[in-house]
Design an enzyme around this catalytic site. Sequence first.
Site, PDB file in Angstrom:
ATOM      1  N   SER A  35      30.545  45.601 -27.066  1.00 31.13           N
ATOM      2  CA  SER A  35      29.929  44.273 -27.214  1.00 31.13           C
ATOM      3  C   SER A  35      28.553  44.209 -26.584  1.00 31.13           C
ATOM      4  O   SER A  35      28.406  44.483 -25.392  1.00 31.13           O
ATOM      5  CB  SER A  35      30.754  43.186 -26.508  1.00 31.13           C
ATOM      6  OG  SER A  35      32.070  43.226 -26.887  1.00 31.13           O
ATOM      7  N   HIS A  63      29.181  42.653 -32.879  1.00 29.89           N
ATOM      8  CA  HIS A  63      29.597  43.968 -33.366  1.00 29.89           C
ATOM      9  C   HIS A  63      29.138  44.101 -34.823  1.00 29.89           C
ATOM     10  O   HIS A  63      29.676  43.415 -35.694  1.00 29.89           O
ATOM     11  CB  HIS A  63      31.121  44.116 -33.325  1.00 29.89           C
ATOM     12  CG  HIS A  63      31.676  44.118 -31.938  1.00 29.89           C
ATOM     13  ND1 HIS A  63      32.085  45.270 -31.310  1.00 29.89           N
ATOM     14  CD2 HIS A  63      31.876  43.116 -31.060  1.00 29.89           C
ATOM     15  CE1 HIS A  63      32.516  44.961 -30.095  1.00 29.89           C
ATOM     16  NE2 HIS A  63      32.409  43.670 -29.923  1.00 29.89           N
ATOM     17  N   HIS A  97      39.115  46.271 -32.787  1.00 31.17           N
ATOM     18  CA  HIS A  97      39.974  45.880 -31.669  1.00 31.17           C
ATOM     19  C   HIS A  97      41.370  45.544 -32.175  1.00 31.17           C
ATOM     20  O   HIS A  97      41.526  45.015 -33.283  1.00 31.17           O
ATOM     21  CB  HIS A  97      39.401  44.633 -30.982  1.00 31.17           C
ATOM     22  CG  HIS A  97      38.022  44.807 -30.446  1.00 31.17           C
ATOM     23  ND1 HIS A  97      36.904  44.590 -31.220  1.00 31.17           N
ATOM     24  CD2 HIS A  97      37.577  45.194 -29.225  1.00 31.17           C
ATOM     25  CE1 HIS A  97      35.817  44.832 -30.484  1.00 31.17           C
ATOM     26  NE2 HIS A  97      36.195  45.196 -29.273  1.00 31.17           N
ATOM     27  N   TYR A 114      43.083  43.135 -31.104  1.00 32.97           N
ATOM     28  CA  TYR A 114      43.220  41.672 -31.217  1.00 32.97           C
ATOM     29  C   TYR A 114      42.725  41.130 -32.544  1.00 32.97           C
ATOM     30  O   TYR A 114      43.018  39.995 -32.924  1.00 32.97           O
ATOM     31  CB  TYR A 114      42.536  40.943 -30.045  1.00 32.97           C
ATOM     32  CG  TYR A 114      41.041  41.113 -29.937  1.00 32.97           C
ATOM     33  CD1 TYR A 114      40.179  40.499 -30.836  1.00 32.97           C
ATOM     34  CD2 TYR A 114      40.489  41.889 -28.927  1.00 32.97           C
ATOM     35  CE1 TYR A 114      38.812  40.649 -30.733  1.00 32.97           C
ATOM     36  CE2 TYR A 114      39.119  42.047 -28.803  1.00 32.97           C
ATOM     37  CZ  TYR A 114      38.293  41.425 -29.714  1.00 32.97           C
ATOM     38  OH  TYR A 114      36.937  41.587 -29.612  1.00 32.97           O
ATOM     39  N   GLU A 115      41.974  41.930 -33.280  1.00 34.76           N
ATOM     40  CA  GLU A 115      41.523  41.486 -34.600  1.00 34.76           C
ATOM     41  C   GLU A 115      42.651  41.592 -35.624  1.00 34.76           C
ATOM     42  O   GLU A 115      42.510  41.129 -36.754  1.00 34.76           O
ATOM     43  CB  GLU A 115      40.328  42.322 -35.063  1.00 34.76           C
ATOM     44  CG  GLU A 115      39.076  42.105 -34.232  1.00 34.76           C
ATOM     45  CD  GLU A 115      37.947  43.049 -34.635  1.00 34.76           C
ATOM     46  OE1 GLU A 115      37.199  42.715 -35.556  1.00 34.76           O
ATOM     47  OE2 GLU A 115      37.838  44.133 -34.018  1.00 34.76           O
ATOM     48  N   ALA A 148      32.263  46.204 -22.570  1.00 35.40           N
ATOM     49  CA  ALA A 148      32.047  45.140 -21.591  1.00 35.40           C
ATOM     50  C   ALA A 148      33.403  44.901 -20.950  1.00 35.40           C
ATOM     51  O   ALA A 148      34.429  44.959 -21.630  1.00 35.40           O
ATOM     52  CB  ALA A 148      31.555  43.879 -22.290  1.00 35.40           C
ATOM     53  N   MET A 163      39.416  44.828 -23.473  1.00 36.93           N
ATOM     54  CA  MET A 163      40.300  44.751 -24.647  1.00 36.93           C
ATOM     55  C   MET A 163      40.030  45.877 -25.645  1.00 36.93           C
ATOM     56  O   MET A 163      40.202  45.699 -26.848  1.00 36.93           O
ATOM     57  CB  MET A 163      40.127  43.393 -25.333  1.00 36.93           C
ATOM     58  CG  MET A 163      40.365  42.201 -24.421  1.00 36.93           C
ATOM     59  SD  MET A 163      39.924  40.664 -25.238  1.00 36.93           S
ATOM     60  CE  MET A 163      39.980  39.515 -23.859  1.00 36.93           C
ATOM     61  N   SER A 164      39.565  46.998 -25.142  1.00 41.95           N
ATOM     62  CA  SER A 164      39.256  48.093 -26.069  1.00 41.95           C
ATOM     63  C   SER A 164      39.491  49.429 -25.390  1.00 41.95           C
ATOM     64  O   SER A 164      40.180  49.516 -24.383  1.00 41.95           O
ATOM     65  CB  SER A 164      37.786  47.982 -26.501  1.00 41.95           C
ATOM     66  OG  SER A 164      36.924  48.197 -25.398  1.00 41.95           O
ATOM     67  N   ASN A 201      31.393  40.102 -16.283  1.00 42.71           N
ATOM     68  CA  ASN A 201      31.855  38.873 -15.607  1.00 42.71           C
ATOM     69  C   ASN A 201      32.882  39.287 -14.572  1.00 42.71           C
ATOM     70  O   ASN A 201      33.418  40.387 -14.651  1.00 42.71           O
ATOM     71  CB  ASN A 201      32.516  37.945 -16.638  1.00 42.71           C
ATOM     72  CG  ASN A 201      33.682  38.621 -17.344  1.00 42.71           C
ATOM     73  OD1 ASN A 201      33.467  39.464 -18.239  1.00 42.71           O
ATOM     74  ND2 ASN A 201      34.885  38.325 -16.945  1.00 42.71           N
ATOM     75  N   HIS A 206      33.073  34.128 -23.700  1.00 45.46           N
ATOM     76  CA  HIS A 206      32.433  35.229 -24.423  1.00 45.46           C
ATOM     77  C   HIS A 206      30.915  35.144 -24.267  1.00 45.46           C
ATOM     78  O   HIS A 206      30.234  36.164 -24.243  1.00 45.46           O
ATOM     79  CB  HIS A 206      32.846  35.184 -25.899  1.00 45.46           C
ATOM     80  CG  HIS A 206      32.380  36.366 -26.701  1.00 45.46           C
ATOM     81  ND1 HIS A 206      32.685  37.674 -26.348  1.00 45.46           N
ATOM     82  CD2 HIS A 206      31.638  36.449 -27.827  1.00 45.46           C
ATOM     83  CE1 HIS A 206      32.132  38.498 -27.228  1.00 45.46           C
ATOM     84  NE2 HIS A 206      31.487  37.793 -28.137  1.00 45.46           N
TER      85      HIS A 206
HETATM   86  N1  HPA Z   1      38.852  40.388 -19.543  1.00 46.23           N
HETATM   87  C1  HPA Z   1      39.132  41.100 -20.646  1.00 46.23           C
HETATM   88  N2  HPA Z   1      38.201  41.619 -21.420  1.00 46.23           N
HETATM   89  C2  HPA Z   1      36.914  41.428 -21.083  1.00 46.23           C
HETATM   90  C3  HPA Z   1      36.557  40.696 -19.951  1.00 46.23           C
HETATM   91  C4  HPA Z   1      37.590  40.138 -19.136  1.00 46.23           C
HETATM   92  O1  HPA Z   1      37.354  39.477 -18.104  1.00 46.23           O
HETATM   93  N3  HPA Z   1      35.200  40.683 -19.899  1.00 46.23           N
HETATM   94  C5  HPA Z   1      34.770  41.402 -20.967  1.00 46.23           C
HETATM   95  N4  HPA Z   1      35.794  41.851 -21.682  1.00 46.23           N
END
Ligand code: HPA
Length: 294
Positions: free
Chosen positions: A51, A82, A104, A106-107, A134, A232-233, A256, A268
């Site tokens: 990302s 993406h 991903h 989750y998609e 990320a 998540m990847s 973050n 996001h």
């Molecule tokens: N959690 C999960 N996936 C992420 C995060 C997070 O805090 N930040 C970026 N991708």
Amino acid sequence: MKNNEYDGENGEMREMGQQSNVASAANIQEAAAVIRERIGFEPEIGLVLGSGLGMLADLIEQPIVIPYSDIPHFPVSTVEGHAGELVAGQIKGKPVVMMKGRFHLYEGYSVYEVTLPIRAMKAIGVQKLVVTNAAGGINLSYKPGDLMLIRDHINFTFRNPLIGPNDNELGVRFPDMSEAYSARLRGIAQSTAKELGLPLQEGVYVGLLGPSYETPAEIRMMRTIGADAVGMSTVAEVIAARHAGIEVLGISCISNMAAGILDQPLSHEEVMDTTEKVKETFLRLVLTILPKLD
Ligand code: HPA
């Protein structure tokens, strides 16, 4: 989204079985054939750009761009930030192929779809893979904007791309994961960071399904079990790469702090804002590492 396991009608994931194993040698070879034909050279290094980190692809000299929609069996990525194309060419004298945009779980893609591009990369000659993402910082000494070298991962997706019949041509039934992220390549990355005067954290990435962010309780648990960053990847891609004998380097951009650490909700937008801010540093690090990856 054909061949995946998401049953839209019932809103459920189908049982993973033999027939849904889209990592068939034929599919991989078909995808690889198209890529090989279009790029016309053998890339040594593959990169997966997470990302907000896709701009690395803009630095390729005379890029060959292949939209995922042109490659058989490649899904098309749906997330903002993406792009969904393969970009190949030379960068700092190295023949590379980059995934600008990844898939991903989750998609709704299966673990086989998520990893098909990695297997196609192997088929066209890739020997080393640089995965980027990320991630949320779990380690309390981290701060948003830090870069973290992935030392190891915890697979909390409970999905594995190697489930199903094993393709012995590709790799062994029970691949070793004791050095999923090459100590040799981590050494190169750390010495490069030192040379550039860039701070580089090193830690354990825990991969989850998402797409909801974690709860504070989940983050406390993950800290307890030894995770430093969450995302998540990456984990499925790295398992597939190791199975295929590809050496892996992983870099997370801490976009973050994970849930419950700061008194603020996660978004996001924050993830994209931070990756935007650190992209210069990230680029400098990766561009200096690449020529050293022999
Ligand atoms: N959690 C999960 N996936 C992420 C995060 C997070 O805090 N930040 C970026 N991708």
